[in-house]
Design an enzyme around this catalytic site. Structure first.
Site, PDB file in Angstrom:
ATOM      1  N   ASP A 173       0.810  -1.218   0.000  1.00  0.00           N
ATOM      2  CA  ASP A 173       0.000   0.000   0.000  1.00  0.00           C
ATOM      3  C   ASP A 173       0.846   1.271   0.000  1.00  0.00           C
ATOM      4  O   ASP A 173       2.036   1.265   0.372  1.00  0.00           O
ATOM      5  CB  ASP A 173      -0.899   0.026   1.244  1.00  0.00           C
ATOM      6  CG  ASP A 173      -2.057  -0.936   1.133  1.00  0.00           C
ATOM      7  OD1 ASP A 173      -2.008  -1.823   0.250  1.00  0.00           O
ATOM      8  OD2 ASP A 173      -2.997  -0.830   1.938  1.00  0.00           O
ATOM      9  N   HIS A 327       3.380  -2.573   3.285  1.00  0.00           N
ATOM     10  CA  HIS A 327       3.530  -1.240   2.720  1.00  0.00           C
ATOM     11  C   HIS A 327       4.899  -1.104   2.065  1.00  0.00           C
ATOM     12  O   HIS A 327       5.903  -1.565   2.634  1.00  0.00           O
ATOM     13  CB  HIS A 327       3.373  -0.164   3.804  1.00  0.00           C
ATOM     14  CG  HIS A 327       2.028  -0.174   4.462  1.00  0.00           C
ATOM     15  ND1 HIS A 327       1.669  -1.122   5.398  1.00  0.00           N
ATOM     16  CD2 HIS A 327       0.959   0.649   4.327  1.00  0.00           C
ATOM     17  CE1 HIS A 327       0.430  -0.880   5.812  1.00  0.00           C
ATOM     18  NE2 HIS A 327      -0.021   0.188   5.178  1.00  0.00           N
TER      19      HIS A 327
END
Length: 400
Positions: A173, A327
């Protein structure tokens, strides 16, 4: 004597014929203007056209006055118009001609449709005539396009908690990140693994070259709002659609016609309305089943300890069909952790992308104890912690 002489003189004149000829000539002169036209079978009292024209030559003023009076009468007295209820012969003839023309056009359209294999002829346009009942063609309405149902998942707002199959999905992300995204792309390429990248619109606009690298490597794209909006679910459907469209446009500015099959709400803050709007925009909503909390850094935790914790959390929670949250934005320790995780996962699981077609709910894994959540750093777009087990209501500050 005189009377006898007069009688003799008259007799002489009459016998010579001279006076009688003059009398006839004077009579012809008097009757020249009234000579009747040729033809001896006209009704008494009629005025033939030739006589009227002869009179017009002799009396032009009278004829001019007659024409003026006739013109005034024509102007003052309008011609009778056919009424709507009784159209008259001219209107009826026009309607009949229009009806015949419309019928001919309908026949031609029906013939053309039949040749093309279309059983329903298109109605003829451009004609004001109404079709007769015999010419009216009744057709069945076309069936409506089937509406694809929203994929049902076990995540908040019925978002997808698992992949819907046996494959394990790795998701990254908040990128693309100019330093960390190329590193994770290299690790995935080395092992031949495909992942899903949830891109922020602002980042995609800043780094279009990285978006192109992600797509060129065969990875899947996911919409993560334009500026990592944690309150996207609280907005109106129109505002949500505008944000998702703006993010997709930023991604497709780098890669035109790029497929963006998934959407992930920042923080995992899904609601039924948000999932429905995203589905209407052509994107299935991705939650996650494994959250190693790679975005969380405690004060006393070293980089080595952080990497070990991420690796241990993924290994403990992963199972077939799991979606793993991580992430690539400003997370160097995460990239280091996946140097070990990618080969380990590939040996034990099928790695791929979610199907996006729903899932069979299953019991989520037990939550793993985690340290307290620190205040988020200003340099990272992180959020407060949340339990790994998906809550029944939208989380208030999950990562993502």
């Amino acid at each position: 004597m005189r009377s006898a002489e007069s009688k003799q003189a008259r007799r002489a004149r009459h016998s010579s014929g001279e006076p009688r000829a003059r009398a006839r000539g004077r009579g012809r002169d008097r009757d020249r203007g009234k000579r009747p036209v040729t033809g001896s079978h006209r009704a008494p009292g009629t005025l033939p056209l030739e006589t009227w024209l002869q009179a017009a030559k002799n009396r032009p003023t009278t004829v001019l006055g007659t024409l003026v009076v006739a013109g005034l009468l024509i102007t003052a007295v309008p011609l009778s118009q056919p009424s709507r209820t009784d159209p008259g012969s001219l209107t009826a003839a026009a309607q009949a001609a229009a009806s015949a023309q419309a019928a001919e056009q309908r026949d031609k359209a029906a013939d053309a449709a039949g040749r093309q294999g279309d059983p329903q002829a298109e109605p003829v346009t451009g004609s004001t005539a109404k079709p007769t009942p015999e010419a009216t063609v009744t057709s069945k309405p076309a069936p409506a396009d089937p509406v694809t149902p929203v994929p049902l998942g076990a995540g908040p707002g019925k978002s997808l908690l698992t992949t819907g199959g046996q494959q394990v999905a790795l998701t990254f992300d908040d990128g693309p990140d100019p330093e960390q995204t190329p590193k994770i792309l290299a690790i995935l390429q080395q092992s031949g693994v495909k992942a899903t990248f949830c891109l922020v619109g602002e980042q995609a606009r800043r780094h279009p070259d990285l978006v192109r690298q992600i797509v060129a490597a065969g990875h899947t794209l996911c919409n993560h709002t334009f500026n990592h909006d944690l309150t996207i679910a609280k907005k109106t459907p129109a505002q949500i659609r505008a944000d998702l469209a703006k993010t997709n446009a930023a991604i497709r500015a780098a890669v035109p016609d790029a497929a963006i099959p998934f959407f992930r709400a920042p923080g995992g803050n899904f609601t039924d309305r948000l999932v429905t709007v995203a589905h209407g925009a052509g994107m299935a909503s991705l939650y996650w089943e494994v959250d190693p909390r790679d975005w969380e850094h405690t004060e006393k935790e070293t980089d080595a300890q952080h990497i070990d914790r991420v690796v241990a959390s993924v290994k403990k929670g992963v199972r077939p069909g799991a979606i793993v949250l991580s992430h690539d934005f400003n997370q160097p320790d995460t990239i280091a952790a996946y140097k070990e995780l990618v080969p380990w996962l590939k040996q034990r699981f099928e790695l791929g992308v979610p199907s996006g077609t729903g899932e069979t709910p299953r019991t989520p894994p037990s939550a793993e104890p985690t340290p307290p959540t620190p205040a988020p750093s200003a340099s990272t777009p992180t959020e407060p912690a949340a339990p790994t087990t998906p809550p029944s209501t939208p989380p208030s500050g999950n990562p993502g």
